[in-house]
Design a protein around this motif. Structure first.
Motif, mmCIF file in Angstrom:
data_model
loop_
_atom_site.group_PDB
_atom_site.id
_atom_site.type_symbol
_atom_site.label_atom_id
_atom_site.label_comp_id
_atom_site.label_asym_id
_atom_site.label_seq_id
_atom_site.Cartn_x
_atom_site.Cartn_y
_atom_site.Cartn_z
ATOM 1 N N THR A 1 0.810 -1.128 0.021
ATOM 2 C CA THR A 1 -0.009 -0.125 0.013
ATOM 3 C C THR A 1 0.877 1.177 0.199
ATOM 4 O O THR A 1 2.080 1.002 0.443
ATOM 5 C CB THR A 1 -0.787 -0.038 1.162
ATOM 6 N N PRO A 2 0.325 2.500 -0.584
ATOM 7 C CA PRO A 2 1.145 3.687 -0.356
ATOM 8 C C PRO A 2 1.705 3.800 1.069
ATOM 9 O O PRO A 2 2.873 4.116 1.074
ATOM 10 C CB PRO A 2 0.134 4.925 -0.484
ATOM 11 N N ALA A 3 1.052 3.568 2.150
ATOM 12 C CA ALA A 3 1.636 3.832 3.497
ATOM 13 C C ALA A 3 2.640 2.950 3.961
ATOM 14 O O ALA A 3 3.959 3.245 4.324
ATOM 15 C CB ALA A 3 0.610 3.824 4.652
ATOM 16 N N ALA A 4 2.732 1.626 3.199
ATOM 17 C CA ALA A 4 3.726 0.743 3.536
ATOM 18 C C ALA A 4 5.134 1.254 2.525
ATOM 19 O O ALA A 4 6.126 1.218 3.058
ATOM 20 C CB ALA A 4 3.363 -0.738 2.956
ATOM 21 N N LEU A 5 4.826 1.587 1.413
ATOM 22 C CA LEU A 5 5.894 2.166 0.721
ATOM 23 C C LEU A 5 6.503 3.216 1.044
ATOM 24 O O LEU A 5 7.984 3.375 1.228
ATOM 25 C CB LEU A 5 5.470 2.443 -0.777
ATOM 26 N N ALA A 6 5.858 4.368 1.550
ATOM 27 C CA ALA A 6 6.339 5.367 2.409
ATOM 28 C C ALA A 6 7.334 5.251 3.294
ATOM 29 O O ALA A 6 8.005 6.038 3.722
ATOM 30 C CB ALA A 6 5.103 6.318 2.851
ATOM 31 N N ARG A 7 7.064 3.927 4.190
ATOM 32 C CA ARG A 7 7.898 3.511 5.438
ATOM 33 C C ARG A 7 8.984 2.975 5.034
ATOM 34 O O ARG A 7 9.955 2.833 6.019
ATOM 35 C CB ARG A 7 6.926 2.678 6.442
ATOM 36 N N LEU A 8 9.275 2.552 3.906
ATOM 37 C CA LEU A 8 10.414 1.956 3.474
ATOM 38 C C LEU A 8 11.675 2.693 3.463
ATOM 39 O O LEU A 8 11.820 3.693 3.032
ATOM 40 C CB LEU A 8 10.403 1.138 2.324
ATOM 41 N N ASP A 9 12.788 2.524 3.963
ATOM 42 C CA ASP A 9 14.010 3.150 4.008
ATOM 43 C C ASP A 9 15.072 2.561 2.987
ATOM 44 O O ASP A 9 16.161 2.901 2.956
ATOM 45 C CB ASP A 9 14.708 3.343 5.340
ATOM 46 N N ARG A 10 14.704 1.448 2.509
ATOM 47 C CA ARG A 10 15.589 0.647 1.661
ATOM 48 C C ARG A 10 14.558 -0.251 0.744
ATOM 49 O O ARG A 10 13.697 -0.991 1.253
ATOM 50 C CB ARG A 10 16.696 0.137 2.273
ATOM 51 N N VAL A 11 15.022 -0.271 -0.426
ATOM 52 C CA VAL A 11 14.354 -1.468 -1.419
ATOM 53 C C VAL A 11 15.611 -2.304 -1.962
ATOM 54 O O VAL A 11 16.146 -1.529 -2.882
ATOM 55 C CB VAL A 11 13.429 -0.896 -2.235
ATOM 56 N N PRO A 12 15.839 -3.377 -1.660
ATOM 57 C CA PRO A 12 17.282 -3.936 -2.312
ATOM 58 C C PRO A 12 16.739 -4.195 -3.888
ATOM 59 O O PRO A 12 15.791 -4.766 -4.163
ATOM 60 C CB PRO A 12 16.909 -5.648 -1.618
ATOM 61 N N GLY A 13 17.755 -3.689 -4.549
ATOM 62 C CA GLY A 13 17.756 -3.791 -5.946
ATOM 63 C C GLY A 13 17.393 -2.626 -6.367
ATOM 64 O O GLY A 13 17.644 -2.221 -7.816
ATOM 65 N N LEU A 14 16.973 -1.440 -5.509
ATOM 66 C CA LEU A 14 16.473 -0.171 -6.272
ATOM 67 C C LEU A 14 17.394 0.760 -5.846
ATOM 68 O O LEU A 14 17.755 0.680 -4.692
ATOM 69 C CB LEU A 14 15.184 0.239 -5.639
ATOM 70 N N PRO A 15 17.986 1.460 -6.780
ATOM 71 C CA PRO A 15 19.040 2.390 -6.186
ATOM 72 C C PRO A 15 18.282 3.436 -5.320
ATOM 73 O O PRO A 15 17.398 3.915 -5.321
ATOM 74 C CB PRO A 15 19.332 3.020 -7.744
ATOM 75 N N ASP A 16 19.567 3.768 -4.315
ATOM 76 C CA ASP A 16 18.977 4.621 -3.209
ATOM 77 C C ASP A 16 18.329 5.956 -3.898
ATOM 78 O O ASP A 16 17.584 6.514 -3.110
ATOM 79 C CB ASP A 16 20.213 5.056 -2.332
ATOM 80 N N ALA A 17 18.944 6.427 -4.684
ATOM 81 C CA ALA A 17 18.320 7.600 -5.564
ATOM 82 C C ALA A 17 17.172 7.541 -5.873
ATOM 83 O O ALA A 17 16.426 8.570 -6.085
ATOM 84 C CB ALA A 17 19.450 8.084 -6.641
ATOM 85 N N ALA A 18 16.773 6.429 -6.244
ATOM 86 C CA ALA A 18 15.359 6.183 -6.763
ATOM 87 C C ALA A 18 14.321 6.006 -5.432
ATOM 88 O O ALA A 18 13.060 6.488 -6.029
ATOM 89 C CB ALA A 18 15.200 4.873 -7.693
ATOM 90 N N LEU A 19 14.776 5.780 -4.198
ATOM 91 C CA LEU A 19 13.804 5.613 -3.356
ATOM 92 C C LEU A 19 12.995 6.843 -2.997
ATOM 93 O O LEU A 19 11.715 6.699 -2.874
ATOM 94 C CB LEU A 19 14.550 5.120 -2.105
ATOM 95 N N PRO A 20 13.416 8.004 -2.902
ATOM 96 C CA PRO A 20 12.623 9.507 -2.953
ATOM 97 C C PRO A 20 11.731 9.453 -3.916
ATOM 98 O O PRO A 20 10.375 9.748 -3.712
ATOM 99 C CB PRO A 20 13.537 10.518 -2.735
ATOM 100 N N ARG A 21 11.674 8.993 -5.222
ATOM 101 C CA ARG A 21 10.880 8.914 -6.342
ATOM 102 C C ARG A 21 9.760 7.946 -5.842
ATOM 103 O O ARG A 21 8.393 8.248 -6.086
ATOM 104 C CB ARG A 21 11.388 8.235 -7.593
ATOM 105 N N LEU A 22 9.892 6.666 -5.511
ATOM 106 C CA LEU A 22 8.918 5.859 -4.832
ATOM 107 C C LEU A 22 8.077 6.370 -3.670
ATOM 108 O O LEU A 22 6.818 6.270 -3.818
ATOM 109 C CB LEU A 22 9.608 4.580 -4.455
#
Length: 306
Positions: A170-191
């Motif tokens: 869910t959006p709330a769950a995505l917003a809480r993530l501080d790291r997504v293995p396989g996703l560049p750190d620079a892309a996390l703020p976009r998510l």
């Protein structure tokens, strides 16, 4: 729509208008879906349009001129049914589309090859925008694997007709993530930006549809990482619009060149001129040319471009 219940689950029915094949829709291969076989059930797990923090799983089966749904999870059953109809393009008149196809010699051949074909769409604008971040600058198979890991680790699990399917977090769950293995750190703020926009209602399908394609695409491009191509993908293929001619996608131009026997890829003006005959189903026609066209031969007898 007809609704009912089975033990622990609920059922609903979608009436179909015109030629329709759930198998064609399920095997189309779009976004994260990459099914290679069809056992009679299309399995969907998604965040509900009317409450993106609520997730449901749905088994979809075709029985002649209707789709039978078995819904797992809570949420308004009518809303779930409407969403599924949009996702599998069962919310428009296929008979009217068949008439449009009959008026164009190339499109008539494509339709004859797969009369029940209709586009598969994203579950929601939220999921389409999230996919845009996950798939940017990586091979589709890598993006599919990344989305699958994200869903398995943070999304709801549903047992659908003997198979386990996970919904995107869910959006709330995505917003809480501080790291997504396989996703560049620079892309996390976009998510995170996608999740925040979804939570604020900016990615509501009805809202985007009401804005109109151009305004909706322009607004989506304000999200970091969502450019012209992905904004069109979100608006056209998440809202289930049937009559938007996207000029952002190069594969469609190649399909038109191949199937219409052109000696060059059409520019915007040429593409628009050819597509006039496809109204009010320019989206469906474009997708069909790409997805079904390769099954046909070109005017020269060679295989059509994928």
């Amino acid at each position: 729509m007809v609704t009912g219940t089975v033990p622990g689950m609920r059922t609903s029915t979608i009436a179909l208008r015109g030629p329709y094949s759930l198998e064609e829709v399920a095997l189309m291969g779009f976004g994260h879906r990459d099914d290679r076989s069809f056992d009679g059930v299309m399995r969907l797990a998604f965040c509900l349009d009317t409450d993106l923090e609520q997730q449901v799983g749905v088994e979809v089966r075709q029985a002649g001129d209707r789709l039978d749904l078995v819904v797992h999870g809570d949420g308004d059953l009518a809303a779930v049914t409407r969403q599924v109809a949009r996702v599998v393009s069962a919310d428009h008149d296929g008979a009217a589309y068949a008439e449009v196809c009959a008026g164009d010699a190339v499109l008539a051949r494509v339709h004859a090859a797969a009369p029940g074909f209709r586009p598969a769409n994203f579950h929601s604008a939220f999921e389409a925008a999230a996919w845009s971040v996950l798939s940017a600058r990586r091979q589709r198979r890598q993006a599919i694997a990344l989305r699958a890991r994200l869903a398995e680790e943070h999304g709801a699990r549903f047992d659908l007709a003997g198979q386990v399917v996970h919904a995107l977090p869910t959006p709330a769950a995505l917003a809480r993530l501080d790291r997504v293995p396989g996703l560049p750190d620079a892309a996390l703020p976009r998510l995170h930006a996608v999740a925040e926009a979804a939570s604020a209602g900016r990615l509501d399908v009805d809202r985007l549809t009401a804005l109109g394609p151009d305004e909706a695409m322009a607004e989506l491009q304000q999200l970091p990482g969502i450019g012209a191509f992905y904004s069109a993908l979100v608006v056209v293929r998440a809202c289930g619009l049937t009559d938007v001619l996207s000029t952002q996608e190069p594969h469609s131009r190649r399909a038109v060149r191949s199937l219409y026997g052109l000696d060059h890829e059409p520019d915007d003006a040429e593409l628009a001129a050819i597509a006039e005959a496809w109204r009010p189903f320019r989206t469906w026609a474009t997708v069909a040319l790409r997805a079904v066209g390769p099954r046909l031969g070109t005017p020269s007898g060679t295989n059509a471009a994928a």
